[in-house]
Design a protein around this motif. Sequence first.
Motif, short mmCIF file in Angstrom:
data_model
loop_
_atom_site.label_atom_id
_atom_site.label_comp_id
_atom_site.label_asym_id
_atom_site.label_seq_id
_atom_site.Cartn_x
_atom_site.Cartn_y
_atom_site.Cartn_z
N HIS A 128 55.25 -6.15 19.15
CA HIS A 128 56.27 -5.21 19.63
C HIS A 128 57.46 -5.23 18.68
CE1 HIS A 128 57.98 -8.97 21.09
NE2 HIS A 128 56.80 -9.21 21.68
N SER A 129 58.55 -4.62 19.10
CA SER A 129 59.70 -4.43 18.20
C SER A 129 60.35 -5.74 17.79
CB SER A 129 60.74 -3.52 18.86
OG SER A 129 61.18 -4.07 20.10
N HIS A 130 60.11 -6.81 18.55
CA HIS A 130 60.71 -8.11 18.21
C HIS A 130 59.73 -9.03 17.49
CE1 HIS A 130 64.51 -7.53 20.45
NE2 HIS A 130 63.76 -6.80 21.28
N THR A 131 58.55 -8.55 17.17
CA THR A 131 57.55 -9.38 16.51
C THR A 131 57.94 -9.60 15.04
OG1 THR A 131 55.77 -8.57 17.93
CG2 THR A 131 55.12 -9.56 15.84
N THR A 132 57.94 -10.84 14.61
CA THR A 132 58.17 -11.13 13.20
C THR A 132 56.83 -11.27 12.49
OG1 THR A 132 58.30 -13.52 13.68
CG2 THR A 132 60.36 -12.28 13.68
N GLY A 133 56.79 -10.85 11.24
CA GLY A 133 55.55 -10.93 10.47
C GLY A 133 54.47 -10.03 11.01
N LEU A 134 54.86 -8.84 11.43
CA LEU A 134 53.90 -7.92 12.05
C LEU A 134 52.70 -7.65 11.14
CD1 LEU A 134 53.11 -5.93 14.31
CD2 LEU A 134 54.48 -4.19 13.14
N GLY A 135 52.96 -7.37 9.87
CA GLY A 135 51.87 -7.05 8.96
C GLY A 135 50.81 -8.13 8.89
N SER A 136 51.25 -9.39 8.86
CA SER A 136 50.29 -10.49 8.76
C SER A 136 49.43 -10.60 10.01
CB SER A 136 51.02 -11.82 8.51
OG SER A 136 51.85 -12.15 9.62
N ILE A 137 49.99 -10.23 11.17
CA ILE A 137 49.22 -10.27 12.42
C ILE A 137 48.24 -9.10 12.46
CG2 ILE A 137 49.36 -10.17 14.94
CD1 ILE A 137 52.15 -11.45 14.69
N VAL A 138 48.71 -7.92 12.09
CA VAL A 138 47.84 -6.74 12.08
C VAL A 138 46.64 -6.97 11.16
CG1 VAL A 138 47.70 -4.31 11.38
CG2 VAL A 138 49.65 -5.10 12.73
N ARG A 139 46.86 -7.66 10.05
CA ARG A 139 45.77 -7.89 9.10
C ARG A 139 44.68 -8.80 9.66
NH1 ARG A 139 50.07 -7.27 5.37
NH2 ARG A 139 50.67 -9.48 5.47
N GLN A 140 44.93 -9.45 10.79
CA GLN A 140 43.93 -10.30 11.43
C GLN A 140 43.07 -9.55 12.45
OE1 GLN A 140 45.74 -13.90 13.08
NE2 GLN A 140 47.46 -13.67 11.66
N ALA A 141 43.42 -8.30 12.72
CA ALA A 141 42.80 -7.58 13.83
C ALA A 141 41.40 -7.08 13.51
CB ALA A 141 43.69 -6.40 14.23
N ASP A 142 40.44 -7.50 14.34
CA ASP A 142 39.11 -6.88 14.30
C ASP A 142 39.16 -5.53 15.01
OD1 ASP A 142 37.77 -9.23 13.14
OD2 ASP A 142 38.16 -10.16 15.09
N ILE A 143 39.98 -5.48 16.08
CA ILE A 143 40.24 -4.23 16.81
C ILE A 143 41.75 -4.05 16.84
CG2 ILE A 143 40.04 -3.00 19.00
CD1 ILE A 143 37.57 -4.71 19.62
N LYS A 183 42.57 -4.78 8.32
CA LYS A 183 41.52 -5.72 7.91
C LYS A 183 40.27 -4.94 7.53
CE LYS A 183 38.82 -9.61 9.75
NZ LYS A 183 38.61 -10.48 10.94
N PRO A 184 39.65 -5.22 6.40
CA PRO A 184 38.43 -4.51 6.04
C PRO A 184 37.37 -4.60 7.13
CG PRO A 184 39.24 -5.76 4.17
CD PRO A 184 40.08 -6.16 5.34
N GLY A 185 36.86 -3.43 7.53
CA GLY A 185 35.84 -3.39 8.58
C GLY A 185 36.38 -3.31 9.99
N ALA A 186 37.69 -3.21 10.14
CA ALA A 186 38.29 -3.20 11.47
C ALA A 186 38.00 -1.90 12.22
CB ALA A 186 39.80 -3.41 11.37
N ILE A 187 38.14 -1.98 13.53
CA ILE A 187 38.08 -0.81 14.41
C ILE A 187 39.53 -0.43 14.71
CG2 ILE A 187 37.15 0.15 16.55
CD1 ILE A 187 35.05 -1.08 14.58
#
Length: 294
Positions: free
Chosen positions: A194-209, A226-230
Amino acid sequence: MSQTHTARLMDGTDLAHRISEASASRAAEITRESGTAPCLATVLVGDDSASVTYVRMKRARCEKAGIVSRHLGLPATATTAELVGAITALSQDPEVHGILLQHPVGPYIDERVAFEAIAPDKDVDGVTMRSFAAMSFGLPGFVSCTPGGIMRLLEEYDVDPAGKHAVVVGRSAILGKPVGMLLLGRNATVTYCHSHTTGLGSIVRQADILVAAVGRPRFIRGEDIKPGAIVIDAGYNPGNIGDVDVETARTRANLITPVPGGVGPMTIAVLLAQTVEAAAEQLGLGSGRSVLRS
């Protein structure tokens, strides 16, 4: 994924059409068996042009599916008490099987109080606290329509959330929070951002979905996928622009929803299906839940 890779689009329009056809068939059965057609009441406060358009579109889809559409418009000056009174009357009306309060309702109304005036068995938009609790605990009830549409799209494309890391960017009461609960119920590991999340990009890069529901155009960039993500783009911004930069995201994702034509059509399809389900249950004709699986 190489830069020549292009993700496959998840077609919500075709699936929504099939669900709506099944809803129309079930509505016709209900009307024949009971002599009463399913009825959805829409409630609109004020005359915001976007909201007026959304309500008109939903009413047209209802009528096409054989669902009676009743509309109640209140002035922008309406109070919370007046809106609650109107919704309570609809909740008590046996000829109304589902209630949709178009949101936002304006700055002078307590939206949560208004939502809670909707009878649980008529909450076909899945906006009450009781509906959220049912989603969270995996109990029978109506799901929030956009999250429900997302889950049905995942099923259509044989995406099993079990064991996958699902990242939800956004925490609204009708989209971000409930879709996370539904994914958790399917055994995904869920992270809310959310708007207060730090390091958003690094978390998004872990997403399978990845579910993008932040309401900011092209907020999620392809390099963070993430390569191959949904990728489920649940954003809708002016100019038919989603929350994901689709051109760059398609070079890395495996599946991605387009905007428009992805999540949006599914939202209305789920609304119709749940209205039919509500009518069947209230008229003693059994559940219509199978419509969403047709």
